[in-house]
Design an enzyme around this catalytic site. Structure first.
Site, short mmCIF file in Angstrom:
data_model
loop_
_atom_site.label_atom_id
_atom_site.label_comp_id
_atom_site.label_asym_id
_atom_site.label_seq_id
_atom_site.Cartn_x
_atom_site.Cartn_y
_atom_site.Cartn_z
CB SER A 138 -13.12 6.62 50.81
OG SER A 138 -14.38 6.32 50.23
CE1 TYR A 151 -11.90 1.37 50.97
CE2 TYR A 151 -14.11 2.29 51.02
CZ TYR A 151 -12.81 2.33 50.55
OH TYR A 151 -12.42 3.31 49.67
#
Length: 260
Positions: A138, A151
């Site tokens: 990401s 995350y």
């Protein structure tokens, strides 16, 4: 005909990978928790493209499930030419306010499942001197993100892990690619408990999962180690951390995410 194994294949980027690869006459092994969704997708793609689809319903947060996926593939004599480690989720909120059990589940899925499945399938690719692995990271991997601390850290792990494996395997006939999407149309924000009522969320520009998948496969064809996908704005975001002192960077990002 080649075969791809896709985790998190029932929705979002994983589902779009399945559809795009099926259209390219790639057989599929579809892995996710939802048996019904996988069965429906498998039926649709096998009928439309005359490919072979195999469904494995498993919760990859457990080691037993990861080994079960590998054992099922081996038992059916399926050669995996492309492994796509896509399964993962995020969570929004201050770390100390969020359920610790959910944080640990995130570590198991976002990190441990990727490492274990890679560790199981990579040696077979090395033996054949052929194969590829796409790990879904990401743009969150490029800086710490307060209120999404676990995350962002998990995606940083995936980015560094993948780039290291790219260097280890580039002369062995195995391609390794980390893809780094930004905000993408998916169920990610629902599962992460993002407050949808905020202005910041409602004005967030989402890339289509189809575009992310096509960019990713082009990057794989070029044997890149990393691909920032989903629009030019993401390229700017991932390069800003190089220009700012880390304390300043984390402070700015923290303020932004605190008021989402």
């Amino acid at each position: 005909m080649t075969t791809a194994l896709i985790t998190g294949a029932s929705t979002g980027i994983g589902e779009k990978f399945a559809k795009e690869l099926a259209s390219r006459q790639t057989n599929l092994v579809l892995v996710a928790r939802s048996q019904d969704k996988l069965d429906n997708l498998a039926t649709e793609l096998s009928s439309k493209y005359q490919i072979k689809t195999t469904v494995i319903a498993q919760d990859l947060t457990t080691t037993a499930a990861r080994k079960a996926v590998f054992d099922t593939v081996q038992a059916q004599n399926i050669t995996i030419d492309l492994l796509i480690n896509n399964a993962g989720f995020g969570d929004y909120g201050a770390f100390s306010d969020r359920p610790l059990s959910k944080m640990m589940e995130m570590v198991q899925l976002n990190i441990s499942a990727v490492v274990e499945l890679t560790g199981l399938f990579l040696p077979l690719m090395q033996t054949r001197k052929d194969g590829a692995i796409i790990n879904v990271s990401s743009i969150a991997a490029f800086q710490p993100i307060p209120y999404m601390s676990v995350y962002a850290a998990s995606k940083a792990f995936i980015l560094n892990f993948s780039e290291a494996l790219w260097a280890e395997n580039k002369d062995l006939g195995v391609r390794i690619l980390a893809i780094c999407p930004g905000p993408t149309e998916s169920e990610f924000y629902d599962r992460a408990d993002f407050p949808k009522s905020t202005t910041a969320f409602n004005t967030m520009t989402m890339a289509s999962a189809e575009a992310v998948v096509k960019e990713s496969l082009r990057a794989l064809d070029k044997s890149q180690s990393t691909a920032v996908v989903g629009g030019f704005k993401n390229q700017i975001i991932v390069n800003l951390p190089r220009l700012m002192p880390r304390d300043l960077l984390v402070g700015v990002v923290g303020k932004q995410f605190k008021h989402i």
